[in-house]
Design an enzyme around this catalytic site. Sequence first.
Site, PDB file in Angstrom:
ATOM      1  N   CYS A 237       0.895  -1.292   0.174  1.00 27.19           N
ATOM      2  CA  CYS A 237       0.119   0.117   0.122  1.00 27.19           C
ATOM      3  C   CYS A 237       0.804   1.396   0.022  1.00 27.19           C
ATOM      4  O   CYS A 237       0.282   2.153  -0.433  1.00 27.19           O
ATOM      5  CB  CYS A 237      -0.852   0.011   1.374  1.00 27.19           C
ATOM      6  SG  CYS A 237      -1.735  -1.549   1.370  1.00 27.19           S
TER       7      CYS A 237
ATOM      8  N   HIS B 267      -3.667   6.870   3.082  1.00 25.07           N
ATOM      9  CA  HIS B 267      -4.132   5.627   2.433  1.00 25.07           C
ATOM     10  C   HIS B 267      -5.474   5.205   2.700  1.00 25.07           C
ATOM     11  O   HIS B 267      -5.944   5.416   4.045  1.00 25.07           O
ATOM     12  CB  HIS B 267      -3.194   4.410   2.723  1.00 25.07           C
ATOM     13  CG  HIS B 267      -3.375   3.136   2.249  1.00 25.07           C
ATOM     14  ND1 HIS B 267      -3.884   2.906   1.046  1.00 25.07           N
ATOM     15  CD2 HIS B 267      -3.370   2.104   3.162  1.00 25.07           C
ATOM     16  CE1 HIS B 267      -4.012   1.571   1.009  1.00 25.07           C
ATOM     17  NE2 HIS B 267      -3.860   0.924   2.268  1.00 25.07           N
TER      18      HIS B 267
ATOM     19  N   ASN C 106     -10.086  -0.666  -0.234  1.00 23.48           N
ATOM     20  CA  ASN C 106      -8.571  -0.640   0.031  1.00 23.48           C
ATOM     21  C   ASN C 106      -8.092  -1.163  -1.306  1.00 23.48           C
ATOM     22  O   ASN C 106      -7.834  -2.252  -1.615  1.00 23.48           O
ATOM     23  CB  ASN C 106      -8.006  -1.486   1.245  1.00 23.48           C
ATOM     24  CG  ASN C 106      -6.604  -1.324   1.217  1.00 23.48           C
ATOM     25  OD1 ASN C 106      -5.779  -0.960   0.618  1.00 23.48           O
ATOM     26  ND2 ASN C 106      -6.196  -2.114   2.387  1.00 23.48           N
TER      27      ASN C 106
HETATM   28  N1  ACO Z   1     -18.344  -9.837   8.535  1.00 21.30           N
HETATM   29  C1  ACO Z   1     -18.543 -10.075  10.038  1.00 21.30           C
HETATM   30  N2  ACO Z   1     -17.865 -10.679  11.142  1.00 21.30           N
HETATM   31  C2  ACO Z   1     -16.491 -10.473  10.535  1.00 21.30           C
HETATM   32  C3  ACO Z   1     -15.953 -10.103   9.304  1.00 21.30           C
HETATM   33  C4  ACO Z   1     -16.930  -9.785   8.231  1.00 21.30           C
HETATM   34  N3  ACO Z   1     -16.761  -9.334   7.101  1.00 21.30           N
HETATM   35  N4  ACO Z   1     -14.477 -10.022   9.337  1.00 21.30           N
HETATM   36  C5  ACO Z   1     -14.058 -10.669  10.646  1.00 21.30           C
HETATM   37  N5  ACO Z   1     -15.320 -10.813  11.243  1.00 21.30           N
HETATM   38  C6  ACO Z   1     -15.531 -11.103  12.771  1.00 21.30           C
HETATM   39  C7  ACO Z   1     -14.304 -11.750  13.310  1.00 21.30           C
HETATM   40  O1  ACO Z   1     -14.344 -12.970  13.079  1.00 21.30           O
HETATM   41  C8  ACO Z   1     -14.241 -11.512  14.614  1.00 21.30           C
HETATM   42  O2  ACO Z   1     -15.317 -12.526  15.263  1.00 21.30           O
HETATM   43  P1  ACO Z   1     -15.009 -12.873  16.924  1.00 21.30           P
HETATM   44  O3  ACO Z   1     -14.973 -11.967  17.566  1.00 21.30           O
HETATM   45  O4  ACO Z   1     -16.134 -13.748  16.983  1.00 21.30           O
HETATM   46  O5  ACO Z   1     -13.711 -14.000  16.625  1.00 21.30           O
HETATM   47  C9  ACO Z   1     -14.863 -10.268  15.049  1.00 21.30           C
HETATM   48  O6  ACO Z   1     -15.584  -9.950  13.426  1.00 21.30           O
HETATM   49  C10 ACO Z   1     -13.872  -9.054  15.067  1.00 21.30           C
HETATM   50  O7  ACO Z   1     -12.579  -9.409  14.157  1.00 21.30           O
HETATM   51  P2  ACO Z   1     -11.507  -8.308  14.145  1.00 21.30           P
HETATM   52  O8  ACO Z   1     -10.451  -8.688  13.421  1.00 21.30           O
HETATM   53  O9  ACO Z   1     -10.957  -7.980  15.621  1.00 21.30           O
HETATM   54  O10 ACO Z   1     -12.164  -6.990  13.808  1.00 21.30           O
HETATM   55  P3  ACO Z   1     -11.351  -5.694  13.695  1.00 21.30           P
HETATM   56  O11 ACO Z   1     -12.290  -4.692  14.456  1.00 21.30           O
HETATM   57  O12 ACO Z   1     -10.000  -5.473  14.042  1.00 21.30           O
HETATM   58  O13 ACO Z   1     -11.679  -5.199  12.365  1.00 21.30           O
HETATM   59  C11 ACO Z   1     -10.381  -5.113  10.116  1.00 21.30           C
HETATM   60  C12 ACO Z   1     -11.102  -6.006  11.124  1.00 21.30           C
HETATM   61  C13 ACO Z   1     -11.719  -4.304   9.434  1.00 21.30           C
HETATM   62  C14 ACO Z   1      -9.623  -6.028   9.246  1.00 21.30           C
HETATM   63  C15 ACO Z   1      -9.384  -4.248  10.851  1.00 21.30           C
HETATM   64  O14 ACO Z   1      -8.652  -4.779  11.753  1.00 21.30           O
HETATM   65  C16 ACO Z   1      -8.367  -3.462   9.977  1.00 21.30           C
HETATM   66  O15 ACO Z   1      -8.822  -2.592   9.126  1.00 21.30           O
HETATM   67  N6  ACO Z   1      -7.117  -3.790   9.920  1.00 21.30           N
HETATM   68  C17 ACO Z   1      -6.223  -2.949   9.215  1.00 21.30           C
HETATM   69  C18 ACO Z   1      -6.245  -3.242   7.766  1.00 21.30           C
HETATM   70  C19 ACO Z   1      -4.905  -2.581   7.170  1.00 21.30           C
HETATM   71  O16 ACO Z   1      -4.792  -1.478   7.407  1.00 21.30           O
HETATM   72  N7  ACO Z   1      -4.440  -3.090   6.288  1.00 21.30           N
HETATM   73  C20 ACO Z   1      -3.245  -2.476   5.569  1.00 21.30           C
HETATM   74  C21 ACO Z   1      -2.571  -2.832   4.463  1.00 21.30           C
HETATM   75  S1  ACO Z   1      -3.249  -3.863   3.472  1.00 21.30           S
HETATM   76  C22 ACO Z   1      -1.895  -4.396   2.278  1.00 21.30           C
HETATM   77  O17 ACO Z   1      -0.874  -4.074   2.531  1.00 21.30           O
HETATM   78  C23 ACO Z   1      -2.091  -5.388   1.203  1.00 21.30           C
END
Ligand code: ACO
Length: 317
Positions: free
Chosen positions: A103, A244, A274
């Site tokens: 990214c 980003h 993203n």
């Molecule tokens: N729909 C419903 N539930 C979901 C989904 C979905 N699409 N995805 C995950 N969940 C669930 C999980 O299974 C988990 O359930 P559990 O509590 O029963 O285990 C719950 O939701 C919480 O999951 P988390 O991963 O803790 O959720 P979080 O609030 O952290 O959000 C997210 C996830 C959106 C991915 C966030 O962590 C994020 O944006 N991270 C950063 C990503 C990023 O910036 N990447 C950058 C670069 S990408 C690259 O370089 C190519």
Amino acid sequence: MAVPERVVTNADLEKLVDTTDEWIVTRTGIRERRMAAPDEALTDFALPAADRALEMAGVAGTDVDLVICATVSPDRIFPATSCAVQDHIGALDAPAFDLSAACTGFIYGVALGAQFIEAGRARNVVVVGGEMLTKIVDWTDRATCVLFGDGAGAVVLQAAAEDDRGVMGYALHADGSLGDLIERPGGGSRAPISHEMIDAGQHHITMRGNETFKKAVRRLAEVSEEALAGCGLEPLDVDWFIPHQANRRIIDAVGQRLAVPEGSTYVNVDRYGNTSAASVPIALDELNRAGRIQPGQTVLMTAFGSGLTWASAVVKW
Ligand code: ACO
């Protein structure tokens, strides 16, 4: 910029994996993303993005003397996608290479292109940031497949006539010890293409989202301040902040730490998801073509991604 025509909404994804529009919007701010057709690849968007940037700049492709393409989802593992761009625009014999910083790749590319110009080794540099991440996500993994979209954006860099215009400064960083936070483990020399590798799903993106989130917020704010300070500027001097576009919550949290002026942060993650290396140039093009960036304004571009990598560039428009 150039993006696929097909729009995939959260409602479409509800039919594919166990998710809801409400979860995706609340956790990420994403409402829809663009998705390439099965027969489309990165060059179907990288080439038109380069054409449009050259047209806007009034520069002939034959006058381009360096082509950089930032991507982790090229048409082919080799040759570089930038070579296809170089051929297409007619930049005969000009050097061309791809840059892998996920990214953060576009900002790395802008810094590199600016260096070539400052060193007097290039006059016109095309920098493309483009990805086809929907081709490499696991469409059964709800934690990643809802996040990504496809597209490309490009800029032309040239030496500025005045000293106080153009790429004023940048800060680039990486921390390879966290390389497994976001990765595509298979398909390289560590886990070459094989039936076993594919059966294990290693050809897909894997991400430890929660850990990535925390790192992203801190690093994005830090590197923005560092790049601004290098130019003798403060967050309050920023006219447009283009972060980003990974997650609305990350953007909001960075905005709280960084204290850029109210209304200066550009957000389009709701419409594209993203798009990795394409996210900053797509946002830049939308802002610019809407006539919202005025000459002389200060634009701060900051990104974070796999590597880990993070970087920021300050541009006086
Ligand atoms: N729909 C419903 N539930 C979901 C989904 C979905 N699409 N995805 C995950 N969940 C669930 C999980 O299974 C988990 O359930 P559990 O509590 O029963 O285990 C719950 O939701 C919480 O999951 P988390 O991963 O803790 O959720 P979080 O609030 O952290 O959000 C997210 C996830 C959106 C991915 C966030 O962590 C994020 O944006 N991270 C950063 C990503 C990023 O910036 N990447 C950058 C670069 S990408 C690259 O370089 C190519």
